[in-house]
Write a protein that holds these residues in place. Structure first.
Motif, PDB file in Angstrom:
ATOM      1  N   ILE A 126      16.640  -8.758   7.273  1.00 51.52           N
ATOM      2  CA  ILE A 126      16.314  -8.640   5.609  1.00 51.52           C
ATOM      3  C   ILE A 126      15.303  -7.441   5.739  1.00 51.52           C
ATOM      4  O   ILE A 126      15.350  -6.512   4.768  1.00 51.52           O
ATOM      5  CB  ILE A 126      15.622  -9.988   5.199  1.00 51.52           C
ATOM      6  CG1 ILE A 126      16.389 -10.995   5.375  1.00 51.52           C
ATOM      7  CG2 ILE A 126      14.900  -9.698   3.858  1.00 51.52           C
ATOM      8  CD1 ILE A 126      15.694 -12.484   4.557  1.00 51.52           C
ATOM      9  N   ARG A 127      14.289  -7.109   6.680  1.00 57.55           N
ATOM     10  CA  ARG A 127      13.526  -6.064   6.818  1.00 57.55           C
ATOM     11  C   ARG A 127      14.151  -4.871   6.901  1.00 57.55           C
ATOM     12  O   ARG A 127      13.982  -3.738   6.111  1.00 57.55           O
ATOM     13  CB  ARG A 127      12.545  -6.435   8.076  1.00 57.55           C
ATOM     14  CG  ARG A 127      11.303  -5.248   7.788  1.00 57.55           C
ATOM     15  CD  ARG A 127      10.465  -5.470   8.843  1.00 57.55           C
ATOM     16  NE  ARG A 127       9.801  -6.698   8.863  1.00 57.55           N
ATOM     17  CZ  ARG A 127       8.423  -6.666   8.405  1.00 57.55           C
ATOM     18  NH1 ARG A 127       8.182  -5.665   7.747  1.00 57.55           N
ATOM     19  NH2 ARG A 127       7.900  -7.812   8.164  1.00 57.55           N
ATOM     20  N   GLN A 128      15.299  -4.986   7.835  1.00 59.97           N
ATOM     21  CA  GLN A 128      15.961  -3.790   7.870  1.00 59.97           C
ATOM     22  C   GLN A 128      16.881  -3.303   6.571  1.00 59.97           C
ATOM     23  O   GLN A 128      16.709  -2.222   6.357  1.00 59.97           O
ATOM     24  CB  GLN A 128      16.952  -3.724   9.147  1.00 59.97           C
ATOM     25  CG  GLN A 128      16.293  -3.590  10.447  1.00 59.97           C
ATOM     26  CD  GLN A 128      15.118  -2.537  10.688  1.00 59.97           C
ATOM     27  OE1 GLN A 128      15.537  -1.410  10.579  1.00 59.97           O
ATOM     28  NE2 GLN A 128      14.328  -2.927  11.135  1.00 59.97           N
ATOM     29  N   ASP A 129      17.381  -4.165   6.052  1.00 60.41           N
ATOM     30  CA  ASP A 129      18.132  -3.937   4.701  1.00 60.41           C
ATOM     31  C   ASP A 129      16.922  -3.404   3.792  1.00 60.41           C
ATOM     32  O   ASP A 129      17.347  -2.426   2.877  1.00 60.41           O
ATOM     33  CB  ASP A 129      18.509  -5.305   4.163  1.00 60.41           C
ATOM     34  CG  ASP A 129      19.123  -5.020   2.877  1.00 60.41           C
ATOM     35  OD1 ASP A 129      20.324  -4.638   2.643  1.00 60.41           O
ATOM     36  OD2 ASP A 129      18.542  -5.249   1.764  1.00 60.41           O
ATOM     37  N   TYR A 130      15.789  -3.958   3.609  1.00 57.82           N
ATOM     38  CA  TYR A 130      14.763  -3.470   2.834  1.00 57.82           C
ATOM     39  C   TYR A 130      14.362  -1.901   2.979  1.00 57.82           C
ATOM     40  O   TYR A 130      14.533  -0.982   2.313  1.00 57.82           O
ATOM     41  CB  TYR A 130      13.556  -4.459   2.729  1.00 57.82           C
ATOM     42  CG  TYR A 130      12.051  -3.681   2.202  1.00 57.82           C
ATOM     43  CD1 TYR A 130      12.234  -3.795   0.911  1.00 57.82           C
ATOM     44  CD2 TYR A 130      11.137  -3.086   3.165  1.00 57.82           C
ATOM     45  CE1 TYR A 130      10.911  -3.497   0.468  1.00 57.82           C
ATOM     46  CE2 TYR A 130      10.094  -2.698   2.672  1.00 57.82           C
ATOM     47  CZ  TYR A 130       9.739  -2.811   1.089  1.00 57.82           C
ATOM     48  OH  TYR A 130       8.698  -2.304   0.640  1.00 57.82           O
ATOM     49  N   LEU A 131      14.037  -1.618   4.305  1.00 56.96           N
ATOM     50  CA  LEU A 131      13.847  -0.340   4.589  1.00 56.96           C
ATOM     51  C   LEU A 131      14.854   0.645   4.691  1.00 56.96           C
ATOM     52  O   LEU A 131      14.253   1.788   4.564  1.00 56.96           O
ATOM     53  CB  LEU A 131      13.337  -0.291   6.120  1.00 56.96           C
ATOM     54  CG  LEU A 131      12.235  -1.099   6.439  1.00 56.96           C
ATOM     55  CD1 LEU A 131      11.780  -1.242   8.116  1.00 56.96           C
ATOM     56  CD2 LEU A 131      10.819  -0.444   5.806  1.00 56.96           C
ATOM     57  N   ARG A 184       5.549  10.540  -2.715  1.00 58.77           N
ATOM     58  CA  ARG A 184       6.408   9.920  -1.482  1.00 58.77           C
ATOM     59  C   ARG A 184       5.962   8.673  -1.207  1.00 58.77           C
ATOM     60  O   ARG A 184       7.054   7.945  -1.022  1.00 58.77           O
ATOM     61  CB  ARG A 184       6.155  10.973  -0.221  1.00 58.77           C
ATOM     62  CG  ARG A 184       6.864  12.223  -0.585  1.00 58.77           C
ATOM     63  CD  ARG A 184       6.675  13.005   1.010  1.00 58.77           C
ATOM     64  NE  ARG A 184       5.381  13.586   1.127  1.00 58.77           N
ATOM     65  CZ  ARG A 184       5.085  14.598   0.705  1.00 58.77           C
ATOM     66  NH1 ARG A 184       5.819  15.504   0.127  1.00 58.77           N
ATOM     67  NH2 ARG A 184       3.626  15.025   1.007  1.00 58.77           N
ATOM     68  N   SER A 185       4.868   8.178  -1.420  1.00 65.31           N
ATOM     69  CA  SER A 185       4.762   6.849  -1.318  1.00 65.31           C
ATOM     70  C   SER A 185       5.041   5.894  -2.349  1.00 65.31           C
ATOM     71  O   SER A 185       5.825   4.714  -2.135  1.00 65.31           O
ATOM     72  CB  SER A 185       3.007   6.474  -1.199  1.00 65.31           C
ATOM     73  OG  SER A 185       2.763   7.036   0.004  1.00 65.31           O
ATOM     74  N   LEU A 186       4.934   6.499  -3.533  1.00 66.13           N
ATOM     75  CA  LEU A 186       5.722   5.693  -4.712  1.00 66.13           C
ATOM     76  C   LEU A 186       7.346   5.630  -4.619  1.00 66.13           C
ATOM     77  O   LEU A 186       7.838   4.594  -5.085  1.00 66.13           O
ATOM     78  CB  LEU A 186       5.257   6.404  -6.065  1.00 66.13           C
ATOM     79  CG  LEU A 186       3.798   6.351  -6.699  1.00 66.13           C
ATOM     80  CD1 LEU A 186       3.834   7.178  -7.707  1.00 66.13           C
ATOM     81  CD2 LEU A 186       3.379   4.961  -6.764  1.00 66.13           C
ATOM     82  N   GLY A 187       7.847   6.661  -3.952  1.00 65.41           N
ATOM     83  CA  GLY A 187       9.126   6.950  -3.835  1.00 65.41           C
ATOM     84  C   GLY A 187       9.999   6.134  -2.622  1.00 65.41           C
ATOM     85  O   GLY A 187      10.910   6.231  -2.289  1.00 65.41           O
ATOM     86  N   SER A 188       8.944   5.635  -1.898  1.00 62.97           N
ATOM     87  CA  SER A 188       9.506   5.086  -0.642  1.00 62.97           C
ATOM     88  C   SER A 188       9.361   3.396  -0.500  1.00 62.97           C
ATOM     89  O   SER A 188       8.497   2.833  -1.354  1.00 62.97           O
ATOM     90  CB  SER A 188       8.941   5.590   0.619  1.00 62.97           C
ATOM     91  OG  SER A 188       8.871   6.939   0.556  1.00 62.97           O
ATOM     92  N   VAL A 189       9.804   2.966   0.356  1.00 59.92           N
ATOM     93  CA  VAL A 189       9.678   1.425   0.522  1.00 59.92           C
ATOM     94  C   VAL A 189       8.791   1.580   2.033  1.00 59.92           C
ATOM     95  O   VAL A 189       8.835   2.546   2.669  1.00 59.92           O
ATOM     96  CB  VAL A 189      10.575   0.481   0.949  1.00 59.92           C
ATOM     97  CG1 VAL A 189      11.267   0.349  -0.782  1.00 59.92           C
ATOM     98  CG2 VAL A 189      11.758   1.094   1.704  1.00 59.92           C
ATOM     99  N   ALA A 190       8.120   0.472   2.372  1.00 56.68           N
ATOM    100  CA  ALA A 190       7.234   0.486   3.872  1.00 56.68           C
ATOM    101  C   ALA A 190       6.958  -0.674   4.364  1.00 56.68           C
ATOM    102  O   ALA A 190       7.077  -1.777   3.672  1.00 56.68           O
ATOM    103  CB  ALA A 190       5.754   1.280   3.508  1.00 56.68           C
TER     104      ALA A 190
END
Length: 260
Positions: A176-181, A212-218
């Motif tokens: 699930i985490r890898q799909d999210y990232l 960049r932080s807004l346009g990313s997941v982490a």
């Protein structure tokens, strides 16, 4: 394994969740659960692809303001549902965009902390909890065909929705985490365009870092949601059952419909 990327040119981050294995040996069905970014201004080609792919429902997770600004393309033969996960202004913590932008010019990590707080609020806010329940109920009311659920970039509100449905179906947390990232890879060009636009406008380096932080997941964003569920609600399973009001019967139905 990696989710199937759909060959759509006018939709950001389009993926089919089919193919993921569950911990008890089942597999998520293909052409059933599609996670994407917003679906406004779709090309005729992309519309026809989705029709041929079996699309039956679209669930828009955005706020009313976002929907009015960039309305979904209405695709023939589909039903649309508006289930906003966030408050109508979509700034989450009650901070105006003007105040946020001032912080972004002064502190290069302001957006990172803002996003972590957004994820906490999507877990704790009753509005969001009711929305997640409604989404799962709508999925349970779809015996056949594909469902698109989407927000703007298909990464945060869509990401948490994906977290809950895959967890309920029995997919392990690391998958699930890898799909999210994977959204970070899917949105590389999007972030690059935004950064170039900001640079051309003379934006500061701090502001561009925040974009960049807004346009990313982490990991830290998702971890804040998981930690909140565990520390404030007794764990993920307890949160899903008690806060999202997901019964054993609903879980069984979702697994029956979406697993093979």
């Amino acid at each position: 394994m990696q989710a199937k990327v759909l060959p759509l040119k006018t939709i950001r981050n389009p993926r089919d969740l089919g193919g993921y294995l569950t911990q008890d040996g089942h597999k998520v069905k293909m052409q059933r659960l599609l996670r994407t970014g917003r679906i406004c201004n779709l090309s005729k080609h992309d519309q026809q692809y989705l029709i041929n792919y079996g699309l039956r429902k679209v669930i828009d997770l955005r706020s009313e303001k976002e929907r009015k600004q960039d309305p979904d393309t209405l695709i023939s033969g589909t039903k649309h549902f508006n289930i906003s996960i966030s408050p109508e202004d979509n700034t989450e913590a009650g901070t105006s965009f003007e105040d946020l932008f001032k912080k972004f010019d002064a502190n290069p990590t302001a957006a990172f902390e803002h996003m972590r707080e957004n994820y906490r609020l999507m877990i704790t806010r009753p509005h969001s909890q009711r929305a997640f329940h409604r989404i799962l109920e709508e999925m349970a009311n779809t015996p056949e065909g594909a469902i698109i659920f989407h927000c703007s970039e298909g990464k945060d509100r869509t990401g948490l929705t994906t977290f809950f449905i895959l967890y309920i179906l029995g997919v392990d947390l690391e998958t699930i985490r890898q799909d999210y990232l994977f959204s970070n890879y899917m949105l590389n060009d999007y972030r690059a365009r935004r950064d170039l636009e900001a640079k051309e406008k003379g934006s500061s380096l701090a502001f561009r870092a925040n974009l960049r932080s807004l346009g990313s997941v982490a990991d830290e964003y998702l971890d804040n949601a998981i930690i909140t569920m565990c520390e404030e609600y007794g764990g993920i399973d307890s949160y899903i059952k008690k806060q999202l009001s997901v019964s054993d019967e609903l879980i069984d139905l979702l697994r029956k419909l979406y697993l093979e």
